[in-house]
Design a protein around this motif. Structure first.
Motif, PDB file in Angstrom:
ATOM      1  N   VAL A 136       0.846  -1.190   0.000  1.00 17.20           N
ATOM      2  CA  VAL A 136       0.000   0.000   0.000  1.00 17.20           C
ATOM      3  C   VAL A 136       0.885   1.245   0.000  1.00 17.20           C
ATOM      4  O   VAL A 136       1.837   1.339   0.771  1.00 17.20           O
ATOM      5  CB  VAL A 136      -0.914   0.040   1.242  1.00 17.20           C
ATOM      6  N   ARG A 137       0.539   2.181  -0.872  1.00 23.02           N
ATOM      7  CA  ARG A 137       1.173   3.501  -0.868  1.00 23.02           C
ATOM      8  C   ARG A 137       0.158   4.487  -0.286  1.00 23.02           C
ATOM      9  O   ARG A 137      -0.922   4.676  -0.848  1.00 23.02           O
ATOM     10  CB  ARG A 137       1.573   3.921  -2.272  1.00 23.02           C
ATOM     11  N   ALA A 138       0.496   5.099   0.825  1.00 26.58           N
ATOM     12  CA  ALA A 138      -0.400   6.035   1.499  1.00 26.58           C
ATOM     13  C   ALA A 138      -0.069   7.453   1.059  1.00 26.58           C
ATOM     14  O   ALA A 138       1.074   7.898   1.168  1.00 26.58           O
ATOM     15  CB  ALA A 138      -0.246   5.909   3.011  1.00 26.58           C
ATOM     16  N   ALA A 171       3.424   2.279  10.490  1.00 27.96           N
ATOM     17  CA  ALA A 171       3.153   1.338  11.579  1.00 27.96           C
ATOM     18  C   ALA A 171       1.896   0.510  11.307  1.00 27.96           C
ATOM     19  O   ALA A 171       1.792  -0.635  11.756  1.00 27.96           O
ATOM     20  CB  ALA A 171       2.990   2.099  12.895  1.00 27.96           C
ATOM     21  N   LEU A 172       0.965   1.067  10.553  1.00 25.85           N
ATOM     22  CA  LEU A 172      -0.254   0.344  10.201  1.00 25.85           C
ATOM     23  C   LEU A 172      -0.070  -0.599   9.015  1.00 25.85           C
ATOM     24  O   LEU A 172      -0.983  -1.358   8.678  1.00 25.85           O
ATOM     25  CB  LEU A 172      -1.374   1.345   9.881  1.00 25.85           C
ATOM     26  N   GLY A 173       1.095  -0.533   8.377  1.00 26.13           N
ATOM     27  CA  GLY A 173       1.380  -1.480   7.308  1.00 26.13           C
ATOM     28  C   GLY A 173       1.649  -0.883   5.952  1.00 26.13           C
ATOM     29  O   GLY A 173       1.896  -1.619   4.990  1.00 26.13           O
ATOM     30  N   ALA A 174       1.605   0.448   5.833  1.00 25.93           N
ATOM     31  CA  ALA A 174       1.896   1.060   4.535  1.00 25.93           C
ATOM     32  C   ALA A 174       3.332   0.753   4.113  1.00 25.93           C
ATOM     33  O   ALA A 174       4.262   0.892   4.904  1.00 25.93           O
ATOM     34  CB  ALA A 174       1.678   2.561   4.594  1.00 25.93           C
ATOM     35  N   SER A 175       3.493   0.341   2.877  1.00 26.58           N
ATOM     36  CA  SER A 175       4.832   0.092   2.347  1.00 26.58           C
ATOM     37  C   SER A 175       5.552   1.385   2.014  1.00 26.58           C
ATOM     38  O   SER A 175       6.767   1.492   2.163  1.00 26.58           O
ATOM     39  CB  SER A 175       4.736  -0.771   1.079  1.00 26.58           C
ATOM     40  N   GLU A 176       4.776   2.367   1.540  1.00 27.90           N
ATOM     41  CA  GLU A 176       5.333   3.653   1.164  1.00 27.90           C
ATOM     42  C   GLU A 176       4.391   4.751   1.623  1.00 27.90           C
ATOM     43  O   GLU A 176       3.188   4.530   1.785  1.00 27.90           O
ATOM     44  CB  GLU A 176       5.502   3.756  -0.363  1.00 27.90           C
ATOM     45  N   CYS A 177       4.954   5.934   1.799  1.00 27.36           N
ATOM     46  CA  CYS A 177       4.161   7.115   2.121  1.00 27.36           C
ATOM     47  C   CYS A 177       4.614   8.220   1.186  1.00 27.36           C
ATOM     48  O   CYS A 177       5.814   8.531   1.123  1.00 27.36           O
ATOM     49  CB  CYS A 177       4.343   7.509   3.575  1.00 27.36           C
ATOM     50  N   VAL A 178       3.677   8.816   0.459  1.00 22.98           N
ATOM     51  CA  VAL A 178       4.006   9.854  -0.502  1.00 22.98           C
ATOM     52  C   VAL A 178       3.294  11.143  -0.105  1.00 22.98           C
ATOM     53  O   VAL A 178       2.150  11.121   0.334  1.00 22.98           O
ATOM     54  CB  VAL A 178       3.619   9.430  -1.938  1.00 22.98           C
ATOM     55  N   ILE A 179       4.000  12.256  -0.243  1.00 25.25           N
ATOM     56  CA  ILE A 179       3.447  13.557   0.116  1.00 25.25           C
ATOM     57  C   ILE A 179       2.896  14.204  -1.151  1.00 25.25           C
ATOM     58  O   ILE A 179       3.613  14.380  -2.139  1.00 25.25           O
ATOM     59  CB  ILE A 179       4.515  14.479   0.738  1.00 25.25           C
ATOM     60  N   GLN A 220      -1.194  18.422  -9.623  1.00 30.38           N
ATOM     61  CA  GLN A 220      -1.327  17.320 -10.565  1.00 30.38           C
ATOM     62  C   GLN A 220      -0.025  16.558 -10.747  1.00 30.38           C
ATOM     63  O   GLN A 220      -0.034  15.324 -10.886  1.00 30.38           O
ATOM     64  CB  GLN A 220      -1.817  17.835 -11.924  1.00 30.38           C
ATOM     65  N   ALA A 221       1.096  17.253 -10.722  1.00 27.39           N
ATOM     66  CA  ALA A 221       2.385  16.566 -10.860  1.00 27.39           C
ATOM     67  C   ALA A 221       2.606  15.621  -9.684  1.00 27.39           C
ATOM     68  O   ALA A 221       3.064  14.478  -9.858  1.00 27.39           O
ATOM     69  CB  ALA A 221       3.519  17.579 -10.957  1.00 27.39           C
ATOM     70  N   ALA A 222       2.284  16.064  -8.485  1.00 31.17           N
ATOM     71  CA  ALA A 222       2.446  15.217  -7.301  1.00 31.17           C
ATOM     72  C   ALA A 222       1.478  14.037  -7.340  1.00 31.17           C
ATOM     73  O   ALA A 222       1.835  12.918  -6.947  1.00 31.17           O
ATOM     74  CB  ALA A 222       2.217  16.040  -6.030  1.00 31.17           C
ATOM     75  N   LEU A 223       0.262  14.262  -7.831  1.00 33.06           N
ATOM     76  CA  LEU A 223      -0.703  13.171  -7.958  1.00 33.06           C
ATOM     77  C   LEU A 223      -0.201  12.117  -8.948  1.00 33.06           C
ATOM     78  O   LEU A 223      -0.366  10.913  -8.725  1.00 33.06           O
ATOM     79  CB  LEU A 223      -2.068  13.703  -8.398  1.00 33.06           C
ATOM     80  N   ARG A 224       0.415  12.556 -10.013  1.00 36.62           N
ATOM     81  CA  ARG A 224       0.960  11.589 -10.991  1.00 36.62           C
ATOM     82  C   ARG A 224       2.104  10.786 -10.386  1.00 36.62           C
ATOM     83  O   ARG A 224       2.214   9.580 -10.632  1.00 36.62           O
ATOM     84  CB  ARG A 224       1.422  12.327 -12.249  1.00 36.62           C
ATOM     85  N   ARG A 225       2.930  11.425  -9.600  1.00 34.77           N
ATOM     86  CA  ARG A 225       3.993  10.683  -8.925  1.00 34.77           C
ATOM     87  C   ARG A 225       3.392   9.665  -7.956  1.00 34.77           C
ATOM     88  O   ARG A 225       3.881   8.532  -7.840  1.00 34.77           O
ATOM     89  CB  ARG A 225       4.929  11.643  -8.183  1.00 34.77           C
ATOM     90  N   ALA A 226       2.328  10.048  -7.277  1.00 34.78           N
ATOM     91  CA  ALA A 226       1.684   9.135  -6.332  1.00 34.78           C
ATOM     92  C   ALA A 226       1.088   7.924  -7.038  1.00 34.78           C
ATOM     93  O   ALA A 226       1.081   6.813  -6.498  1.00 34.78           O
ATOM     94  CB  ALA A 226       0.599   9.872  -5.551  1.00 34.78           C
ATOM     95  N   ALA A 227       0.571   8.141  -8.254  1.00 36.80           N
ATOM     96  CA  ALA A 227      -0.086   7.067  -9.002  1.00 36.80           C
ATOM     97  C   ALA A 227       0.881   6.214  -9.818  1.00 36.80           C
ATOM     98  O   ALA A 227       0.485   5.166 -10.350  1.00 36.80           O
ATOM     99  CB  ALA A 227      -1.144   7.653  -9.934  1.00 36.80           C
ATOM    100  N   ASP A 228       2.135   6.617  -9.892  1.00 37.39           N
ATOM    101  CA  ASP A 228       3.104   5.901 -10.723  1.00 37.39           C
ATOM    102  C   ASP A 228       3.373   4.499 -10.168  1.00 37.39           C
ATOM    103  O   ASP A 228       3.733   4.334  -8.998  1.00 37.39           O
ATOM    104  CB  ASP A 228       4.409   6.698 -10.766  1.00 37.39           C
ATOM    105  N   GLY A 229       3.159   3.485 -10.985  1.00 33.63           N
ATOM    106  CA  GLY A 229       3.488   2.121 -10.610  1.00 33.63           C
ATOM    107  C   GLY A 229       2.443   1.407  -9.780  1.00 33.63           C
ATOM    108  O   GLY A 229       2.692   0.277  -9.335  1.00 33.63           O
ATOM    109  N   VAL A 230       1.278   2.014  -9.560  1.00 34.84           N
ATOM    110  CA  VAL A 230       0.233   1.326  -8.794  1.00 34.84           C
ATOM    111  C   VAL A 230      -0.719   0.618  -9.751  1.00 34.84           C
ATOM    112  O   VAL A 230      -0.820   0.966 -10.924  1.00 34.84           O
ATOM    113  CB  VAL A 230      -0.553   2.289  -7.867  1.00 34.84           C
ATOM    114  N   ARG A 231      -1.413  -0.381  -9.226  1.00 27.41           N
ATOM    115  CA  ARG A 231      -2.380  -1.102 -10.062  1.00 27.41           C
ATOM    116  C   ARG A 231      -3.813  -0.726  -9.745  1.00 27.41           C
ATOM    117  O   ARG A 231      -4.731  -1.086 -10.492  1.00 27.41           O
ATOM    118  CB  ARG A 231      -2.197  -2.605  -9.911  1.00 27.41           C
TER     119      ARG A 231
END
Length: 287
Positions: free
Chosen positions: A26-28, A41-49, A55-66
């Motif tokens: 999970v990417r939070a 601590a709850l199990g997130a593999s990654e945390c993205v700000i 929109q640029a940050a949203l695209r980085r957040a969505a990169d590589g997710v299914r």
């Protein structure tokens, strides 16, 4: 990898934890770095700000997710715009699977935040996503916010009549349903209403709270104006205050009526009732 937006709130934390327990990465997505430690601590593999306006940050957040599980900040006037931005980022990164966290009965225009979610659903339907929509009713967890009054006065106070009937749901059940939908392959195109209980009057809710606390508790209605004064004193903004006031007035007139059978069918078990939730909360020191 699954992206959960709005992950710093109570819904986001619950969904992150439920998905991680299924062994899925999970990417939070959060706005502030100080939220990352709790989510890890709850199990997130990654945390993205990222912010919903970037929109640029949203695209980085969505990169590589299914898949994306999108949660808008509570009572936001930007519900449609934020969802459009997240969906555009997903599309730019080739992510088709999208689960939207909506609300029970978004068709009700008299409750502005419900109506915003209906408009968001409408927008998402037109994008060609592999879409699933979850529509939870009011959380049982919201009751915990009234416990100060309960403990001090033995009064469960609500800004609508004690006869108003609401269906409730345990956020833990909602999160489990979200995890099932995100990790299963047969939920595309579905819209699920998520109610955990039959409609309950506030007198019935107060009785359940009293049973969990082993003390008498009575339900008492306060005026919306009284609630507004306390909300403003606590720093609530005018849009949020007006929106929630409209919701309380709707509850007073009509309640919020759901059916628990959809959620039970999705979970493959009976959904948690209010007594079970309260006993669990008491065992954790939350009630």
């Amino acid at each position: 990898m699954i992206l959960v937006t709005g992950a710093a709130g109570k819904t986001g934390k619950a969904v992150v934890e439920a998905v991680a327990k299924k062994g899925v990465k999970v990417r939070a997505m959060v706005r502030r770095t100080e939220n990352c430690a709790v989510l890890k601590a709850l199990g997130a593999s990654e945390c993205v700000i990222a912010s919903f306006e970037d929109q640029a940050a949203l695209r980085r957040a969505a990169d590589g997710v299914r898949a994306v599980y999108h949660i808008c900040p509570n009572v936001s006037s930007e519900e449609v715009a934020f969802a459009r931005g997240v969906a555009a980022a997903a599309e730019a990164k080739g992510v088709k699977r999208f689960v939207y966290h909506s609300v029970l009965h978004p068709q009700i225009e008299a409750m502005p935040h419900h109506w915003q979610k209906m408009r968001t659903e409408e927008m998402l339907f037109g994008l060609g996503l592999d879409l699933t929509i979850l529509q939870p009713t009011a959380y049982m967890q919201n009751i915990l916010g009234a416990l100060a009054g309960v403990l001090a006065e033995g009064v469960f106070r609500v800004p609508y009549p004690v006869t108003a009937r609401l269906s409730l749901v345990d956020l833990a059940d909602v999160a489990e349903a979200a995890a099932l939908v995100l990790t299963g392959d047969n939920h595309i195109g579905a819209t699920y209403e998520l109610a955990g209980t039959e409609p309950m009057s506030q007198t019935e809710v107060a009785a359940a709270v009293g049973a969990a606390l082993e003390r008498p508790v009575r339900a008492e209605a306060e005026t919306v104006e009284s609630w507004q004064a306390r909300a403003r004193a606590g720093g609530m903004g005018e849009y949020e205050c007006a929106t929630l006031s409209a919701m309380f007035r709707y509850y007073a007139a009509h309640g919020l009526i759901g059916n628990p059978r959809v959620l039970s069918s999705l979970l493959g078990r009976k959904s948690n009732d209010l007594g079970r939730f309260l006993r669990r909360s008491a065992a954790r020191g939350e009630a």
